[in-house]
Each structure stands twice: as C-alpha cells, then as structure tokens.
Design a protein around this motif. Structure first.
Motif, PDB file in Angstrom:
ATOM      1  N   ASP A 221      -5.850  -9.716   0.068  1.00 18.33           N
ATOM      2  CA  ASP A 221      -5.455  -9.218  -1.243  1.00 18.33           C
ATOM      3  C   ASP A 221      -4.896 -10.403  -2.037  1.00 18.33           C
ATOM      4  O   ASP A 221      -4.098 -11.160  -1.495  1.00 18.33           O
ATOM      5  N   LYS A 223      -2.532 -11.317  -4.859  1.00 20.06           N
ATOM      6  CA  LYS A 223      -1.522 -10.584  -5.635  1.00 20.06           C
ATOM      7  C   LYS A 223      -0.917 -11.346  -6.794  1.00 20.06           C
ATOM      8  O   LYS A 223      -0.337 -10.736  -7.692  1.00 20.06           O
ATOM      9  N   GLY A 266      -0.198  -5.724  -8.714  1.00 21.75           N
ATOM     10  CA  GLY A 266      -0.749  -4.791  -7.734  1.00 21.75           C
ATOM     11  C   GLY A 266      -1.978  -5.380  -7.054  1.00 21.75           C
ATOM     12  O   GLY A 266      -2.415  -4.908  -6.015  1.00 21.75           O
ATOM     13  N   TYR A 310      -2.146   2.174   5.959  1.00 23.68           N
ATOM     14  CA  TYR A 310      -2.372   0.795   5.504  1.00 23.68           C
ATOM     15  C   TYR A 310      -1.098  -0.027   5.678  1.00 23.68           C
ATOM     16  O   TYR A 310      -0.268  -0.077   4.778  1.00 23.68           O
ATOM     17  N   ASN A 330       1.865   1.719   4.111  1.00 24.21           N
ATOM     18  CA  ASN A 330       1.415   2.609   3.043  1.00 24.21           C
ATOM     19  C   ASN A 330       0.645   3.761   3.677  1.00 24.21           C
ATOM     20  O   ASN A 330       0.002   3.580   4.717  1.00 24.21           O
ATOM     21  N   ARG A 332      -1.887   5.402   2.467  1.00 25.91           N
ATOM     22  CA  ARG A 332      -3.115   5.548   1.653  1.00 25.91           C
ATOM     23  C   ARG A 332      -3.856   4.231   1.727  1.00 25.91           C
ATOM     24  O   ARG A 332      -3.364   3.285   2.320  1.00 25.91           O
ATOM     25  N   CYS A 334      -5.677   0.705   0.241  1.00 25.39           N
ATOM     26  CA  CYS A 334      -5.180  -0.307  -0.692  1.00 25.39           C
ATOM     27  C   CYS A 334      -6.063  -0.369  -1.943  1.00 25.39           C
ATOM     28  O   CYS A 334      -7.186   0.128  -1.975  1.00 25.39           O
ATOM     29  N   ASP A 335      -5.523  -0.990  -2.960  1.00 22.39           N
ATOM     30  CA  ASP A 335      -6.220  -1.119  -4.234  1.00 22.39           C
ATOM     31  C   ASP A 335      -5.846  -2.486  -4.805  1.00 22.39           C
ATOM     32  O   ASP A 335      -4.663  -2.701  -5.051  1.00 22.39           O
ATOM     33  N   PRO A 336      -6.737  -3.438  -4.931  1.00 25.45           N
ATOM     34  CA  PRO A 336      -8.193  -3.370  -4.915  1.00 25.45           C
ATOM     35  C   PRO A 336      -8.864  -3.617  -3.554  1.00 25.45           C
ATOM     36  O   PRO A 336     -10.084  -3.799  -3.510  1.00 25.45           O
TER      37      PRO A 336
HETATM   38  N1  GLY Z   1      -2.750  -4.042  -3.451  1.00 26.98           N
HETATM   39  C1  GLY Z   1      -1.559  -3.504  -2.908  1.00 26.98           C
HETATM   40  C2  GLY Z   1      -1.567  -2.061  -2.639  1.00 26.98           C
HETATM   41  O1  GLY Z   1      -2.544  -1.357  -2.728  1.00 26.98           O
HETATM   42  O2  GLY Z   1      -0.502  -1.560  -2.286  1.00 26.98           O
END
Ligand code: GLY
Ligand code: AMP
Length: 474
Positions: A221, A223, A266, A310, A330, A332, A334-336
């Motif tokens: 990722d 960031k 993010g 995650y 997390n 859920r 991740c994004d992206p």
């Molecule tokens: N890219 C960090 C997240 O999805 O938490």
C-alpha cells in the motif's frame, strides 16, 4: 443469484466487478455505489423507490432494498456499516452477509482492545501501552521515546487517527490533538502509544467462515500523499494549506528538517502481490497472526468471525528472521489494496462468499492468478477556484470537476471509481477519484499499462503519484 455489495468507493466497485465475473451471478447491486459502479456488466446502482441509497450509514434503507430486491447474498465493504450492525440486521431478515457482526468489529473499532487481545493470545505486536489520561501518556512518551513513537486514537477515525512521530514534541502534540482538542471526538477518549517499527509493511488479507481461514491476497500500500522527490507537489499542497508562500528551496529545507511532513493518506496506490512476500512469509503470517486471531476470538470471546480480516503487518528483522508484527487489525478489505488484489482472484467470489456464510470454506479453493496488478489513484489535487486555492487530498479539495478520457483509458486498464458522479458526463465527488489498475505478467508490465491509461484521463486539479510499483523508499 442476486448480490448486493455495500460500499461507496473503489473497493466496492472492485468487489462488484469480481462478482460480475461469476457465472452464478445474474445481477450485482451496489449500494450506495458511485458514478463508476455501472462500468461493469451486470452491475447496477441499488435504487429504493427510484432513488439511490443515501450513504453507507443508511442501514434501514440498505436492509429494505435487500429485502425488496430479494438479494441472495450481501457483501459489506467498509467498517462503518459493519460497526453499525448491518450484518446483524441483514441476518435477522434471513439475508446472508459476508462481513462480521457489530460485536466482532471491536477488532477494528477499538485499537486499545485489539492490542490487549493480541498481547493476551501471543501474536507479535510492537511494545505499547493504552491510556485514558493524557498526562500519563505524556510521561510514557518521554520515558520510552527512542527513534520514533506512534500515537493512535482508540476508535474509528476514518484512517486519520494515527500519528507516526519523529520527535517527543510531535508525539506530545498528537496526545493533545486526540485527547484534549478531541479532534476525533469520543474516538480519542483513549489512546495507544506504541514503539515505532521499521521494516516492510504489508496489507495482508484473509477470508474466514469462523472455522477455516484462507489467505485472500496481499498488497503493498502506498500511503504517502507525494513521491518523496515531488517537492513541487508538496509546495502546492502546503501553500494551499497554510495560505503562505514558499519557494521550492524552502519546502525542501523544511521537509529535510522534519518540520513539514509528506502527509499520510488512505492510499495513493497499491501493488499486488506484495513484492516482499513469498509463500514462506505468507504461511508465517497465517500461522503466527491470522489463525490465532480467528481461533482465539472464538475460544476466548465466543465470537465467530465471518468475513475478510485485514491485519496491517510490519515484517521486522529479528535475529536474522522476519517476524510479522501487527500494527492494527481491520475487519474488512483494504482500499486501494482490494482494487489491486481482486482482479487477480482466479476463484469464484460468489462460491467463496456462499461458503463463508454457510461455514464451508474448507470445501472451496481461494486462488489468485500469478499476474501482477499495479493500482494508481488519481486524486483531487491543489486547485485554485471560486473559493481560492485549496491544497487538495488528503486535505480540503474541490469537487464537481469534469473528467475526460475515461473511455480511452478503459481500453488499456481497469478503472475503479472511488469518487465520481455521472451527470451529463462524469464529475469528481471526492478526494480519491479513480483507481486505475494495470494487469500484467510482471510488475513492470502492469505498471506501464496503469500509467499509460491514467495519462489519458484528466480533470482540473488531477494529481497522481509516479512511483507506484517502483522499488523506492516511502
Ligand atoms: N489503505 C488502508 C486501508 O484500507 O485501511
Ligand atoms: P494503522 O491505521 O494503525 O495501520 O496506521 C496507519 C499507518 O501508520 C500504518 O499503515 C503504518 O504505515 C503507520 N504505523 C502504524 N503503527 C506503526 C508502528 N508501530 N510503527 C511504524 N509505523 C506505524
């Protein structure tokens, strides 16, 4: 089969795209979705009484839509509806959902609770302490500071509650912002203060039915908002933010002295698979981190987690070995990271999802192709408009900017929309606007496709990082 994907961003569109590739799936609804949710065949924006679902927090409307349209399965992307109990509500209505129940979101919703739990079950973590008193936290920071320290708000803070600090002063300021100025409201009633780790950061994901846990892909990722040599970008950002003028040389100096930082976001892009993770490391993360979390969550807390887990991992070298230490969990995807992982998913996500809700994950394959994906985010950058100069994402930015070149770009890469609306054409609606994903046999091939495609797109203020997929220091 009819599927409902709950998400407003690029991750949701990547999940919907994965469902659209399943032969079992006839229709994919996205709620609330965005102007790019219908880019893929079978995918439609969810409409309740002719109107879009207003937001990911509109739990009642989402449940009503799911009932009325008789969806067979829901897949919930972001943590917010999960923490508001969407999976519980859907299940009460007899609609199976991929995503944990409200009580299980504590793994993400309370960083203090999660750290204590991980410590109790022996999962490797940085040295840390939790505080509800700012003065005690400050004493601890002064005592423990050694080449960096991290201060984190306990609760959900839309990814903004983490301060990675290079000095004691910076850390003390972080405590004030979180606990005294209450920048994140009640999410800052408690904080975690922890050792700053240095190593290789991995966005690792696993999928589970609460009994069986399988790897669900990993990503690197990116960031930081700017490439580390993008002094001009940093300059525009800080002029917009502070309304003071800086020369390039001044910015360079302030940056070197650590007085200005390259802001955390993010995510500005991602690469999957993570170039630093081989099969051995993946197995180690599964054995040392993911499996104990799911097993002990059930054994000690009585909670059966069904969904995507995650953990953010730092691979730290200790005694010649790489140890996976958990920075946060997390509940859920991740994004992206999801936008970079999911185009590589070779197994059927509908089959995997049904196995998750039915507790039969052991019976299905969760396989990814050997391809690489490079995902580059186009964001709303610094722009001068009616309200003067705005710094751009991750700070204040203009929206409603017309986007051109999407069709051309789609010929070369996959485009997942993070924040766009369809009017006469397409316009921007958020900080992160589009995630452009190139896929190839090598990172280089994927990278070339992503960048060639993103160059076809333009909107006023558009900005993207140029180093996604290049092995450069973050
Ligand atoms: N890219 C960090 C997240 O999805 O938490
Ligand atoms: P989190 O939301 O906890 O994942 O933190 C956001 C980002 O801050 C992470 O992705 C890391 O880049 C960084 N970070 C968090 N905790 C630490 C730590 N203990 N040491 C170094 N970096 C950290």
């Amino acid at each position: 089969m009819k599927v409902l994907v709950v998400d407003a961003g690029g991750r949701g569109n990547a999940i919907a795209h994965a469902f659209s590739r399943s032969e079992q799936v006839k229709e994919v609804y996205v709620a609330p979705g965005n102007g790019g949710s219908e880019f893929f065949e079978k995918c439609k924006i969810a409409k309740l009484n002719g109107k879009n679902i207003p937001s990911i927090r509109a739990i009642d409307e989402i449940v009503e839509f799911a009932k009325k349209s008789e969806v067979d399965l829901a897949y919930i992307g972001p943590e917010e509806p999960l923490s508001l109990g969407l999976a519980d509500r859907l299940e009460e209505e007899g609609i199976p959902a991929v995503g944990p129940k409200k009580e299980e979101t504590i793994l993400e919703a309370s960083k203090c609770w999660a750290k204590d739990f991980l410590k109790k079950i022996g999962v490797p973590i940085p040295e840390y302490a939790n505080f509800d008193d700012p003065e005690e936290a400050k004493e601890y920071i002064k005592e423990k500071f050694d080449n960096g320290i991290v201060v984190k708000a306990d609760g959900l803070a839309a990814g903004k509650g983490v301060y990675v600090c290079d000095s004691v002063d910076e850390a003390l300021k972080a405590v004030d912002e979180i606990m005294i100025q209450k920048k994140f409201g009640d999410a800052g009633n408690r904080i975690v203060v922890e050792e700053r780790l240095r190593g290789i950061e991995v966005a690792f994901t696993a999928i589970t039915d609460g009994k069986t846990v399988k790897p669900f892909g990993h990503a690197k990722d990116y960031k930081r908002a700017f490439d580390s040599d993008d002094i001009e970008g940093l300059r525009d950002f800080y002029i917009g933010l502070t309304k003071k003028f800086y020369t390039k040389a001044q910015i360079e100096q302030l940056f070197k002295e650590g007085k200005l930082i390259n802001p955390n976001t993010g995510g500005m892009g991602a690469v999957s698979p993570h170039p630093g993770v081989n099969e051995e490391i993946e197995e180690k993360i599964m054995e040392m981190v993911v499996e104990p979390i799911i097993k002990k969550f059930k054994e000690i807390e009585g909670k059966v987690f069904k969904g995507v887990l995650y953990p953010v991992i730092m691979l730290v070298e200790e005694g010649g070995e790489l140890i996976p230490k958990v920075l946060e969990i997390n509940v859920r995807d991740c994004d992206p990271g999801a936008e970079a992982k999911l185009p590589r998913l070779a197994s059927d996500i509908a089959e995997i999802s049904m196995a998750v809700v039915e507790g039969k994950l052991d019976d299905v394959d969760v396989e990814f192709s050997n391809d690489c994906c490079v995902a580059v985010c186009a964001v709303s950058g610094a722009l001068k408009g009616r309200e003067g100069l705005k710094p751009g994402y991750p700070a204040d930015h203009y929206t409603s900017q017309p986007i051109s070149g999407l069709e051309e770009a789609m010929k070369e890469a996959i485009i997942y929309a993070n924040g766009i609306a369809k009017t006469n054409g397409y316009v921007t609606t958020g900080g992160r606007v589009l995630t452009v994903v190139g896929k190839g046999e090598t990172i280089e091939e994927a990278r070339n496709k992503a960048y060639s495609a993103i160059e076809k797109i333009s909107f006023p203020g558009m900005r993207y990082r140029k180093t996604i997929g290049l092995d450069v220091p973050e």
